[in-house]
Design a protein around this motif. Sequence first.
Motif, PDB file in Angstrom:
ATOM      1  N   SER A   6      61.226  48.750   5.958  1.00 61.09           N
ATOM      2  CA  SER A   6      61.779  48.175   4.723  1.00 61.09           C
ATOM      3  C   SER A   6      62.256  46.769   5.074  1.00 61.09           C
ATOM      4  CB  SER A   6      62.938  49.029   4.235  1.00 61.09           C
ATOM      5  OG  SER A   6      63.952  49.058   5.220  1.00 61.09           O
ATOM      6  N   TYR A  12      61.286  41.991  -4.095  1.00 59.04           N
ATOM      7  CA  TYR A  12      60.671  42.389  -2.826  1.00 59.04           C
ATOM      8  C   TYR A  12      59.552  41.413  -2.458  1.00 59.04           C
ATOM      9  CZ  TYR A  12      63.117  46.823  -2.385  1.00 59.04           C
ATOM     10  OH  TYR A  12      64.087  47.788  -2.200  1.00 59.04           O
ATOM     11  N   GLU A  16      53.213  49.781   2.452  1.00 54.02           N
ATOM     12  CA  GLU A  16      54.396  48.907   2.384  1.00 54.02           C
ATOM     13  C   GLU A  16      55.101  49.071   1.032  1.00 54.02           C
ATOM     14  OE1 GLU A  16      53.652  44.709   2.599  1.00 54.02           O
ATOM     15  OE2 GLU A  16      55.597  44.303   3.505  1.00 54.02           O
ATOM     16  N   VAL A  64      57.050  52.330   1.096  1.00 47.07           N
ATOM     17  CA  VAL A  64      58.294  52.196   1.853  1.00 47.07           C
ATOM     18  C   VAL A  64      59.335  51.471   0.994  1.00 47.07           C
ATOM     19  CG1 VAL A  64      59.376  51.118   3.863  1.00 47.07           C
ATOM     20  CG2 VAL A  64      57.153  52.207   4.095  1.00 47.07           C
ATOM     21  N   CYS A  65      58.918  50.384   0.353  1.00 47.53           N
ATOM     22  CA  CYS A  65      59.882  49.584  -0.414  1.00 47.53           C
ATOM     23  C   CYS A  65      60.376  50.338  -1.647  1.00 47.53           C
ATOM     24  CB  CYS A  65      59.275  48.229  -0.804  1.00 47.53           C
ATOM     25  SG  CYS A  65      59.099  47.192   0.653  1.00 47.53           S
ATOM     26  N   THR A  82      60.670  53.601  -1.925  1.00 50.62           N
ATOM     27  CA  THR A  82      61.610  54.612  -1.439  1.00 50.62           C
ATOM     28  C   THR A  82      62.923  53.945  -1.038  1.00 50.62           C
ATOM     29  OG1 THR A  82      59.646  55.687  -0.542  1.00 50.62           O
ATOM     30  CG2 THR A  82      61.750  56.614   0.082  1.00 50.62           C
ATOM     31  N   HIS A  83      62.783  52.830  -0.361  1.00 49.31           N
ATOM     32  CA  HIS A  83      63.953  52.073   0.078  1.00 49.31           C
ATOM     33  C   HIS A  83      64.815  51.672  -1.108  1.00 49.31           C
ATOM     34  CE1 HIS A  83      65.739  48.042   1.042  1.00 49.31           C
ATOM     35  NE2 HIS A  83      66.170  48.728   2.078  1.00 49.31           N
ATOM     36  N   LYS A  84      64.157  51.201  -2.152  1.00 57.80           N
ATOM     37  CA  LYS A  84      64.881  50.749  -3.352  1.00 57.80           C
ATOM     38  C   LYS A  84      65.739  51.894  -3.902  1.00 57.80           C
ATOM     39  CE  LYS A  84      63.208  50.630  -7.725  1.00 57.80           C
ATOM     40  NZ  LYS A  84      62.343  50.249  -8.839  1.00 57.80           N
ATOM     41  N   LYS A 136      68.534  52.954  -1.452  1.00 56.38           N
ATOM     42  CA  LYS A 136      69.569  51.912  -1.361  1.00 56.38           C
ATOM     43  C   LYS A 136      70.506  51.950  -2.563  1.00 56.38           C
ATOM     44  CE  LYS A 136      69.484  47.287  -1.309  1.00 56.38           C
ATOM     45  NZ  LYS A 136      68.745  46.092  -1.506  1.00 56.38           N
ATOM     46  N   ARG A 183      65.431  56.873   8.820  1.00 59.66           N
ATOM     47  CA  ARG A 183      66.386  55.766   8.624  1.00 59.66           C
ATOM     48  C   ARG A 183      67.208  55.546   9.883  1.00 59.66           C
ATOM     49  NH1 ARG A 183      69.071  57.871   3.081  1.00 59.66           N
ATOM     50  NH2 ARG A 183      70.575  56.221   3.484  1.00 59.66           N
TER      51      ARG A 183
END
Length: 614
Positions: free
Chosen positions: A101, A129, A138, A141-142, A144-146, A149, A175
């Motif tokens: 991420s 992003y 990618e 990942v972003c 899921t990260h969003k 977070k 993580r």
Amino acid sequence: MVLELPPMCGIFGIVLKKRSAKLGDMMVRAAERLSYRGYDSVGMAVANGDGAIDLRKDVGNIAQTNEQFGYDRMSGDRGILQLRWATFGVPNTVNAQPLFSPDEVMVGAHNGNITNDPFIREKLEREGYKFLTENDGERLVCLTHKHLKNGKSPEEAYTAVIGEAEGDFASVFMRRDSREVYAVKMGSSLYLGLADDFICVSSDLPSILEFTRKYVRLENGDLVVFNDRDYRIFRLPEQEYIERPVTVSDIDIENANKEPFAHFFMKEIHEQVEGTRSLLSLYGSTGVWKDFVEALDKANRVFISGAGTSYHALLLGTYYFNKIARLPIFPTWASQMLPLYSNTVGEGDLLVLVSQSGETKDLMNVYDWAKEKRVAKTFSVVNNIGSTLALHCDGMIPIYSYLEISVPATKTYTNQVMCFLYTAMKLAERRGIAYKGITWDDLHRVPELVRETIAAAEEPVKELAPVLLKHPSMHILGQDMTHPVAMEGALKMKEVVYNHPEGMYSSEFKHGPLAVVDKDYPVLFVSLPENEDLVLSHMNEVICREGIVVHVGQPSRGYDKICHYKLPIPAVGNPYLNSILSVIPLQMIAYEMAIALGNNPDQPRNLSKTLTVD
Ligand code: M6R
């Protein structure tokens, strides 16, 4: 039988009781087991406690990247890895997975495809992003990260992710600030391995059986969250926690990849269901066909070359381009291309090079010649998008069959043919041609029809195999669009049965070869619905000489009356669908005969999957 998507990339994740130097060694052993799933690039990420994540990745197979990075010496208490078979984005270090991420708090990997990747990308870019890769992983990942977070639990975050990401995939994430690893199954296979001092998750069973015999088979829609002792499975569609049965396996590891089949050859025949579905879905969502269609449209003349099975596929494609898009094409075996046309290929012409592997020497010779002479543009139609042809031709269109392990080609042939039918229809539309005989709805029926064709052929091939096995030689005849199918059927049989079937044009048979027919000589006829009268008449020429006649195609009363044996396909009433489906009973009869003889159809004698010699 429910089959997963064909093997395409491998993922693995593990949590140990405490930091250990054995982490890297276990992950490399798992990667070696998974290596058949991808060798374009390999990446490993490990972490310990809440320290920074150590991510190493590069192009190459597991042996090469392990030598480069010393993966087997990496230590930590948890890790994830991915082996890539490139489908989106060329195989390079940047596109290799796992991927971070942006804040490097999270790292993730997936296999399969996110078919609405361009839309997710656009949306995430609007939210700030920035993307470094062409890889759909990618975006996953972003995304899921969003959600993580924003304070969501993994269950909430993944519910949101699967609401947005479309496609068939499986993913694994970890993580920096948590000992838990998360994995989701949404189409691709995924297993959870259980042991006293670790829990792991993997794309396949053998990589788990390497360490423990206790496993859980996850189902589509399962999110599993685990540490070294505990795991919970959350059903994303139903929003509830569930228990799944724990199995203690007694499977022989070496055979587990082919499960539930005894050979990759038969597994890959069955994978034609998901393979054709994948192609349709990815062509539809990515528009990856556009450059090819434009190149065909703009070319002065089109020459198309390939070897073996790829040649048969391109020959069928030549019929499609003529009939549907009114595009004349010069088809040749790759080794025949230069002797036939080198003095006539010129400026503005297009050379289409068709190859599963993208490495076949006969095609490389044509490519090298075109490059040196600078006479024409080159375009590759390939399965392996990390191959020399894929990377060096002026253009490339993938066929999305994923790894084909059995030496004889089966599922890649069908996807090559699907690629040509799809692009012929697109080219006709671009040229404003009102073609007949096939619609987009028809084309989207192919995956289910493949399933039905396999089911319909299962019993008839068992009945016919012992009959054909009595004969060292036979003919397989096709007319019009089934001529390439007959040639491909004959090639499959030669490769695995080691007999001598000859595939040829049905109308040509009477010009000489008919002389071989005497009592019980077998002739297989691959028919098209509109050629019934002609095929019946060709059959009668064999029957009156006491030959054995086998009909391969849609059933009809006419064939029922006179044929000795039948290999039926569903009654689709459509010549194009007929041309795609009728190869399947021929693949299956070849398999049945090979098994009866004790031959290994995955590794026929004298052959190799990729021929990099003249
Ligand atoms: O990788 P390619 O498609 O270029 O390979 C071409 C032939 O060598 C290949 O199709 C061969 O004929 C197969 N063994 C057919 O099953």
